[in-house]
Write an enzyme that holds these catalytic residues in place. Structure first.
Site, PDB file in Angstrom:
ATOM      1  N   TYR A   1       0.868  -1.175   0.000  1.00 54.65           N
ATOM      2  CA  TYR A   1       0.000   0.000   0.000  1.00 54.65           C
ATOM      3  C   TYR A   1       0.902   1.222   0.000  1.00 54.65           C
ATOM      4  CZ  TYR A   1      -3.037   3.716   1.732  1.00 54.65           C
ATOM      5  OH  TYR A   1      -3.729   4.898   1.867  1.00 54.65           O
TER       6      TYR A   1
ATOM      7  N   GLU B   1      -3.922   7.459  -3.308  1.00 57.78           N
ATOM      8  CA  GLU B   1      -3.894   6.144  -2.683  1.00 57.78           C
ATOM      9  C   GLU B   1      -3.659   5.088  -3.751  1.00 57.78           C
ATOM     10  OE1 GLU B   1      -7.515   4.648  -0.714  1.00 57.78           O
ATOM     11  OE2 GLU B   1      -6.351   4.861   1.126  1.00 57.78           O
TER      12      GLU B   1
END
Ligand code: ADP
Ligand code: MG
Length: 391
Positions: free
Chosen positions: A109, A198
């Site tokens: 991530y 993101e």
């Protein structure tokens, strides 16, 4: 303002942030053409909506032939995709992104967000890619590496090293690739006045490359005037029509899922009003800041938009008259009751400049459904009681 995955990846490409090759498609025919143009033998068909969790909802599927691309595209285009981020009503899929299949070794991530407490952008990275980062933060916060970057200094080598060491990336070549990736991503964030980027998942391939498999970008609305190229990416069909209409009248409106409609002046007072409603045992149906230039027309528009929400059981008007005078708001409420059919109880608390005149106006008008309140606590209490049918 948010944009679609395919648009975010287009921006990434301009900055040299590695992404899989892909082409957006509006129809199954276009999807097949896209797959042929991309070549290869594995493609991923991805629903384009402004929400995550598409994979679990059936909006991201793997195809092993162009025929399968056609089949999946015709299933996904036009489907009502429900994910944990869309709410139970889901979102209509109008476009798919056809992307080459990537050889995934593992998933990370990587995000950049504004940390208001630190007053700096923060790069967040984790080895727990593919999972919801909120869940990782709650259950295993030690698995998230956070590096604040002072915009005055910009992204430096030590920021990159903190990230790769924190993630346990040991191969020298991979370290270099990851650091370059993060550096370029940070540049995108700063250059475009993004509020949030993101990438979940950011994948490491078998050959040690890092590629953005997913991409989410949100922008600071107040900086959009500097980025006409971003404004052009706006997809109105993804935005709440009530929020857009409110904005045209200078009202800041955000719909929520409670029962008490709120009409307040000033964002701070609006937040305080919502908190007080919660404290008194109720739930706000919306945030609405009528601003400093409220007129009878905008107040009426506010009522109209609040009342479109079928969950609204009462309305709490909480105005502190400073720049905007209370008598003007009182007249606005009178006008509003003439223009729109206000069927629910309206609790009114007007304080500040010309509050006495306002109280007089409302009293003389003697409108059914209007309940006067003396202060914030009294108003919130009455609005909660009215919503429960106890007033
Ligand atoms: P969402 O987060 O909305 O579910 P993602 O873009 O993250 O959508 O895709 C979901 C999953 O699908 C990813 O975690 C990945 O496993 C897989 N996936 C997505 N794009 C590709 C691709 N180009 N090649 C291979 N797998 C992919
Ligand atoms: Mg994702």
């Amino acid at each position: 303002m948010n944009i679609h995955e395919y648009q975010a990846k287009q921006i990434f490409k301009e900055y040299g942030v590695p992404t899989p090759r892909g082409i957006v498609a509006n129809t199954p025919d276009e999807a097949v053409k896209a797959a042929q143009e991309l070549g290869g033998s594995i493609w991923v068909v991805k629903a384009q909506i402004h929400a995550g969790g598409r994979g679990l909802g059936g909006g991201v599927k793997l195809a092993k032939s162009t025929e399968e691309v056609r089949e999946l595209a015709s299933q996904i285009i036009g489907m009502n995709l429900v994910t944990h981020q869309t709410g139970p009503e889901g979102k209509l899929v109008q476009k798919v992104y056809i992307e080459e299949g990537v050889d995934i070794k593992d998933e990370f991530y990587l995000g950049v967000v504004l940390d208001r407490a630190k007053e700096m952008p923060v790069i967040m990275a984790s080895t727990e890619g593919g999972m919801e980062i909120e869940k990782v933060a709650e259950e295993t916060p030690e698995k998230i590496v956070k590096v604040a970057v002072d915009p005055a200094i910009g992204f430096q080598g030590f920021h990159g090293r903190e990230l790769v060491f924190g993630l346990g990336i040991t191969d020298k070549n991979e370290q270099k690739n990851f650091m370059k990736f993060a550096q370029k991503l940070f540049k995108v964030y700063m250059d475009k006045d993004a509020e949030l980027i993101e990438i979940n998942p950011l994948v490491r391939t078998g050959s040690g490359e890092f590629i953005a498999l997913d991409a989410k970008m949100g922008f600071d609305d107040s900086a959009l005037f500097r980025h006409p190229e971003i404004e052009e990416m706006r997809d109105i069909s993804e935005e709440d029509p009530d929020e857009r209409e409110a904005a045209q009248y200078g009202l800041s409106y955000v719909s929520l899922d409670g029962e008490i409609g709120c009409m307040v002046n000033g964002a701070g007072l609006a937040m305080g009003t919502m908190d007080t409603i919660n404290y008194m045992g109720g739930t706000p149906a919306n945030f609405l800041d009528v601003g400093g230039k409220a007129t009878a027309e905008t107040v009426a528009k506010g009522f109209e938009i609040i009342l479109r929400n079928p969950n609204v059981k009462s309305i709490f008007v909480n105005i502190f008259g400073g720049i905007v005078r209370c008598d003007r708001i009182a007249n606005g409420i009178l006008e509003a009751t003439k223009m729109v059919d206000v069927k629910v109880p309206v609790v009114v608390r007007l304080d500040g400049t010309n509050a006495a005149e306002a109280a007089e106006i409302l009293k003389n008008a003697n409108i059914e459904n209007v309940i006067a309140a003396t202060d914030l606590a009294d108003g919130a209490k009455k609005a909660v009681a009215a919503a429960k049918g106890e007033l």
